[in-house]
Enzyme design. Sequence first.
Site, PDB file in Angstrom:
ATOM      1  N   ARG A   1      34.305  59.579  89.758  1.00 38.64           N
ATOM      2  CA  ARG A   1      35.494  59.665  89.009  1.00 38.64           C
ATOM      3  C   ARG A   1      35.178  60.310  87.761  1.00 38.64           C
ATOM      4  O   ARG A   1      34.313  60.073  86.924  1.00 38.64           O
ATOM      5  CB  ARG A   1      35.926  58.278  89.055  1.00 38.64           C
ATOM      6  CG  ARG A   1      36.309  57.724  90.377  1.00 38.64           C
ATOM      7  CD  ARG A   1      37.660  58.298  90.678  1.00 38.64           C
ATOM      8  NE  ARG A   1      38.104  57.611  91.970  1.00 38.64           N
ATOM      9  CZ  ARG A   1      38.005  58.040  93.071  1.00 38.64           C
ATOM     10  NH1 ARG A   1      36.911  59.076  93.357  1.00 38.64           N
ATOM     11  NH2 ARG A   1      38.219  57.407  94.229  1.00 38.64           N
TER      12      ARG A   1
ATOM     13  N   ARG B   1      52.304  72.242  70.963  1.00 37.66           N
ATOM     14  CA  ARG B   1      51.233  71.686  71.658  1.00 37.66           C
ATOM     15  C   ARG B   1      50.535  72.510  72.668  1.00 37.66           C
ATOM     16  O   ARG B   1      51.201  73.122  73.653  1.00 37.66           O
ATOM     17  CB  ARG B   1      51.476  70.290  72.546  1.00 37.66           C
ATOM     18  CG  ARG B   1      51.800  69.228  71.309  1.00 37.66           C
ATOM     19  CD  ARG B   1      50.543  69.205  70.471  1.00 37.66           C
ATOM     20  NE  ARG B   1      50.925  67.745  69.661  1.00 37.66           N
ATOM     21  CZ  ARG B   1      49.786  67.275  69.054  1.00 37.66           C
ATOM     22  NH1 ARG B   1      48.697  67.900  68.985  1.00 37.66           N
ATOM     23  NH2 ARG B   1      49.973  66.260  68.199  1.00 37.66           N
TER      24      ARG B   1
ATOM     25  N   ALA C   1      51.033  61.671  63.622  1.00 40.54           N
ATOM     26  CA  ALA C   1      49.928  60.997  64.350  1.00 40.54           C
ATOM     27  C   ALA C   1      48.658  61.828  64.134  1.00 40.54           C
ATOM     28  O   ALA C   1      48.954  62.929  64.007  1.00 40.54           O
ATOM     29  CB  ALA C   1      50.285  60.790  65.899  1.00 40.54           C
TER      30      ALA C   1
ATOM     31  N   LEU D   1      43.854  61.746  64.932  1.00 38.38           N
ATOM     32  CA  LEU D   1      42.723  61.272  65.589  1.00 38.38           C
ATOM     33  C   LEU D   1      42.318  60.164  64.433  1.00 38.38           C
ATOM     34  O   LEU D   1      42.355  60.223  63.379  1.00 38.38           O
ATOM     35  CB  LEU D   1      41.633  62.334  65.714  1.00 38.38           C
ATOM     36  CG  LEU D   1      42.166  63.684  66.566  1.00 38.38           C
ATOM     37  CD1 LEU D   1      40.935  64.710  66.573  1.00 38.38           C
ATOM     38  CD2 LEU D   1      42.300  62.955  67.957  1.00 38.38           C
TER      39      LEU D   1
ATOM     40  N   GLU E   1      47.675  60.277  57.921  1.00 42.56           N
ATOM     41  CA  GLU E   1      48.447  61.110  58.830  1.00 42.56           C
ATOM     42  C   GLU E   1      49.747  61.211  58.468  1.00 42.56           C
ATOM     43  O   GLU E   1      50.391  62.141  58.427  1.00 42.56           O
ATOM     44  CB  GLU E   1      48.304  60.550  60.287  1.00 42.56           C
ATOM     45  CG  GLU E   1      46.945  60.741  61.075  1.00 42.56           C
ATOM     46  CD  GLU E   1      46.459  62.313  61.150  1.00 42.56           C
ATOM     47  OE1 GLU E   1      47.367  63.285  61.145  1.00 42.56           O
ATOM     48  OE2 GLU E   1      45.096  62.506  61.331  1.00 42.56           O
TER      49      GLU E   1
ATOM     50  N   GLU F   1      51.119  64.974  57.688  1.00 41.31           N
ATOM     51  CA  GLU F   1      51.929  65.486  58.474  1.00 41.31           C
ATOM     52  C   GLU F   1      53.474  65.408  57.959  1.00 41.31           C
ATOM     53  O   GLU F   1      54.365  66.141  58.352  1.00 41.31           O
ATOM     54  CB  GLU F   1      51.759  64.852  59.806  1.00 41.31           C
ATOM     55  CG  GLU F   1      50.466  65.399  60.339  1.00 41.31           C
ATOM     56  CD  GLU F   1      50.453  64.989  62.013  1.00 41.31           C
ATOM     57  OE1 GLU F   1      51.450  64.796  62.568  1.00 41.31           O
ATOM     58  OE2 GLU F   1      49.312  65.379  62.501  1.00 41.31           O
TER      59      GLU F   1
ATOM     60  N   PRO G   1      45.850  56.538  81.472  1.00 41.64           N
ATOM     61  CA  PRO G   1      44.867  55.966  81.827  1.00 41.64           C
ATOM     62  C   PRO G   1      44.175  56.440  83.217  1.00 41.64           C
ATOM     63  O   PRO G   1      43.049  56.009  83.493  1.00 41.64           O
ATOM     64  CB  PRO G   1      45.272  54.635  81.797  1.00 41.64           C
ATOM     65  CG  PRO G   1      46.681  54.611  82.075  1.00 41.64           C
ATOM     66  CD  PRO G   1      47.303  55.815  81.442  1.00 41.64           C
ATOM     67  N   GLY G   2      44.985  57.254  83.940  1.00 40.58           N
ATOM     68  CA  GLY G   2      44.326  57.766  84.996  1.00 40.58           C
ATOM     69  C   GLY G   2      43.228  59.165  84.915  1.00 40.58           C
ATOM     70  O   GLY G   2      42.630  59.234  85.837  1.00 40.58           O
TER      71      GLY G   2
ATOM     72  N   GLU H   1      41.714  57.261  76.394  1.00 43.94           N
ATOM     73  CA  GLU H   1      42.365  57.522  75.072  1.00 43.94           C
ATOM     74  C   GLU H   1      43.194  56.186  74.767  1.00 43.94           C
ATOM     75  O   GLU H   1      44.075  55.835  75.635  1.00 43.94           O
ATOM     76  CB  GLU H   1      43.294  58.724  74.757  1.00 43.94           C
ATOM     77  CG  GLU H   1      44.094  58.856  73.387  1.00 43.94           C
ATOM     78  CD  GLU H   1      44.784  59.958  73.274  1.00 43.94           C
ATOM     79  OE1 GLU H   1      45.293  60.489  72.312  1.00 43.94           O
ATOM     80  OE2 GLU H   1      45.091  60.781  74.337  1.00 43.94           O
TER      81      GLU H   1
ATOM     82  N   GLU I   1      49.532  72.622  62.675  1.00 45.45           N
ATOM     83  CA  GLU I   1      50.330  71.970  61.692  1.00 45.45           C
ATOM     84  C   GLU I   1      50.952  72.649  60.372  1.00 45.45           C
ATOM     85  O   GLU I   1      51.976  72.097  60.023  1.00 45.45           O
ATOM     86  CB  GLU I   1      49.280  71.036  61.033  1.00 45.45           C
ATOM     87  CG  GLU I   1      48.798  69.910  62.086  1.00 45.45           C
ATOM     88  CD  GLU I   1      47.727  68.775  61.324  1.00 45.45           C
ATOM     89  OE1 GLU I   1      47.190  69.194  60.191  1.00 45.45           O
ATOM     90  OE2 GLU I   1      47.432  67.863  61.996  1.00 45.45           O
TER      91      GLU I   1
END
Length: 195
Positions: free
Chosen positions: A35, A62, A74, A76, A91, A95, A113-114, A118, A143
């Site tokens: 996987r 994006r 938002a 990291l 952030e 931003e 989650p698949g 994160e 940004e």
Amino acid sequence: MTAYDVRSHTERLRNRVFSIVTDAIEMPGGEVVDRDYMVHVGAVGVVALDADGRVALVRQYRPAVRQVLWELPAGLIDVPGESLVGAAARELAEEADLVAARWDLLADVHPSPGCSNERIRLFLAREIAPVPQQERHERTHEEADLELHWIDLDQAVTMALSGEITNAACVIGVLGAAQSRARDWATLRPATDAT
């Protein structure tokens, strides 16, 4: 429930934000299968509400979806030793040129989650004020074109439910804030909650 034992773990690619790995995992019945998934550094997002019940949303390009999306301020979790609420405050300032005097924990999210581990911690920020002009962060790259918009929270809910907002953290943050407000903020947790 089955243990899903990991028999091996192989890193395929690494950069400063994520790595791609392959795990050999024992499935129910004993078969071992590979996987692939992304191991991510994690992120924080901020639902900043002003005294008029408006939420601060940004428009950001994006590359992965080749679109400008509605998003929460938002970013990291990439500053060593920085608390999660500290990252959220950073952030928000970088931003949206905003600071907040009141912070609460709104939600924790696994957006994909698949294919990724994160986790995004979403905070509710209130008692909002602008960052003084001389202290504002100089934004670059994607940004540099960020646009801040103040949207009534009820209108943001409509945008989320109509598909105008598609960023998972933003959808969950907006809906979570509206539900928390409807419950007189009783669902909020302390911003320093470690769970």
